[in-house]
Design a protein around this motif. Structure first.
Motif: not given
Length: 537
Positions: A220-223, A228-229, A32-38
């Motif tokens: 970015l689109a692939e991530a 979503e999957k 599950v991808f979650a980008a770090p804030a900032g």
């Protein structure tokens, strides 16, 4: 036991399902991808101008949705557990009520049948009703105890499910934290790659810069697609878990209800008492007086009841007891009776059955305490009736003794080839001694291969004298006792040498004396004249 096993399986399966979802998600190929804030990826043109792309906006919605779905899943399972215990408790209460109702019907039928009996059987009818009521109450108590145990186990299982739920929730939180860390790492790698692409084409033509921008957007689109999957897969597994819980738990509740139903059916059947299972019966003892109190019988063992004992006055009438009163208040006791003095004792025993087991009829066994007594002629073993064994072997306290025709114990003698020691007991040597004969005469062989010599010995009730060579003396006097042709002392009085003014003569205490004959005395021949005097002293 069946109910307990069923609940253990149910708790184990539920925990397996919860952990399976958590482990499946944590072991999924795509994190599950979650980008770090900032942290932003900035794509700019040659002049350094351009708009920043926010990666948090790409994944925050997917991550939030996963957490919400997980909370809904845990809440549904918690609600199901919270309804399990009250529902089961209600069912058990209903079944106990049914059992009571069935028992009341049973008692009513018994009362109706009893009232139809003849007036002279009224007392038996009342006893029949009382017995039916007592057994019914015992059965309801048994059903209630089993049901309460079942409910307690259900509560315990529910607590285990709650604990499993808490552990699963903790596992899920750890998984989310790990997923966020993995997403941050992946995002950092993607950002580094995108920045490298921009740096490499910074001084290039607009066409090259445009292609670089397209490559960054593709990353970015692939991530986003991967996130979503993962969300879709988590939703499907969560829905499967809810479905499984809803299918399995009600089925287990039905199994519990079926078990309770069988208990109720058993309650409606006529009560049949079983007989206790005897493992070993008490046995009487033949004891010897030893100045101490001794247990009169061996202790019995059984299943389904308890042995009780009492001392009676005879072997015909058992000590009194009332089946409707506490047997502990009577002459009966669970302790084995003891006694000290010589006598005959009538020990009664019976089994008092446990719940749903019959009592047994009293049985009498006889035990005795006999006593050794010393007389001038030797020892006798006197029985409670003052009799004693005569001309017979007898086993006493594990040892074998022989008593002569007058009832006295033989000692330091041989009987039937067995040596009786100085205390009268057979020495236990299995190889017997015995008579042997040669052309010279008779001798007595011992078990070790030796023989008797230079000694008197009592054998099978008769006294014999053995010379130094081992052969018995015959037809003569030895030590003043006359020995006949069979080699045994004939029982006559002891004789001895005496002297007066006329010479030596040989006489015994009865007044007899030797005359007109030749005698062998202590291995030598002596001749006596008509007056009894020895002619060759």
């Amino acid at each position: 036991m069946k109910q307990k096993t069923m609940r253990k399986k149910k708790a184990g399966r539920f925990l397996t399902l919860v952990l399976a979802v958590a482990m499946s998600l944590s072991l999924s190929g795509t994190p599950v991808f979650a980008a770090p804030a900032g942290d932003d990826i900035v794509v700019q043109n040659e002049g350094g101008e351009g708009d920043p792309v926010e990666m948090d906006d790409v994944f925050s919605e997917s991550l939030q949705q996963i957490m919400e779905d997980l909370k809904v899943l845990l809440a549904d399972v918690q609600d199901y557990i919270d309804t399990l215990v009250p529902e089961l408790s209600e069912r058990i209460s209903e079944k106990i009520a049914e059992a009571k109702e069935a028992t009341e019907e049973f008692i009513a039928d018994a009362k109706e049948k009893a009232e139809q009996l003849l007036p002279d059987t009224k007392e038996k009818a009342e006893q029949f009703i009382a017995d039916a009521k007592e057994k019914g109450e015992q059965l309801v108590t048994a059903v209630k105890e089993k049901s309460e145990a079942l409910l307690e186990k259900a509560k315990e299982t529910a607590e285990q499910l709650k604990q499993s739920l808490t552990e699963a929730k903790k596992k899920a939180e750890e998984f989310i934290a790990n997923a966020k860390a993995a997403a941050a790492e992946k995002y950092a790698q993607a950002k580094e790659a995108a920045e490298k692409i921009i740096a490499d084409v910074k001084d290039k033509s607009p066409e090259v810069i445009e292609k670089a921008k397209e490559a960054a957007e593709k990353v970015l689109a692939e991530a986003k697609e991967a996130g979503e999957k993962l969300l879709t897969a988590a939703k499907e597994k969560a829905a499967g878990l809810i479905t499984t819980v809803k299918e399995k738990v009600p089925a287990k509740i039905e199994e519990v209800k079926e078990v309770i139903g069988k208990l109720i059916e058993e309650a409606k059947k006529p009560i049949v008492l079983k007989d206790p299972v005897v493992e070993s019966e008490p046995a009487g003892k033949a004891l010897t007086y030893n100045k101490k109190a001794q247990a009169l019988v061996t202790e019995g063992e059984c299943k389904g009841g308890t042995y009780y004992y009492a001392l009676g006055e005879d072997p015909i009438i058992a000590p009194e007891y009332d089946v409707d009163e506490d047997i502990e208040d009577t002459a009966w006791s669970t302790e084995v009776p003891t006694a000290k003095d010589k006598g005959t004792y009538y020990v009664w025993y019976m089994i008092v059955g446990n719940l749903l087991y019959n009592d047994t009829e009293p049985v009498c066994i006889i035990s005795t305490i006999s006593q050794w007594k010393k007389y001038s002629k030797g020892w006798r073993y006197e029985m409670p009736d003052e009799s004693y064994p005569q001309n017979a072997w007898m086993k006493i306290d594990g040892k074998r003794y022989f008593f002569d025709e007058d009832g006295y114990m033989e000692e330091n003698a041989y009987r039937e080839g067995c040596y009786l020691k100085k205390n009268g007991a057979w020495d236990g040597v299995n190889k017997k001694a015995g008579w042997r004969k040669t052309s010279t005469g008779w001798w007595y062989s011992l078990p070790d291969g030796s023989w008797l010599a230079k000694t008197w010995k009592k054998i099978d009730g008769k006294w014999y004298y053995f010379h130094a060579d081992g052969y018995i003396a015959e037809c003569g006097y030895v030590d003043g006792y006359y020995i006949g042709k069979d080699g045994a002392w004939d029982g006559s009085k002891k004789a001895s040498w005496k002297q007066d003014s006329n010479g030596w003569y040989y006489s015994d205490t009865s007044g007899w004396y030797a005359k007109n004959r030749t005698l062998v005395i202590d291995g030598k021949s002596y001749t006596f004249d008509a007056k009894g005097y020895c002619v060759n002293p």
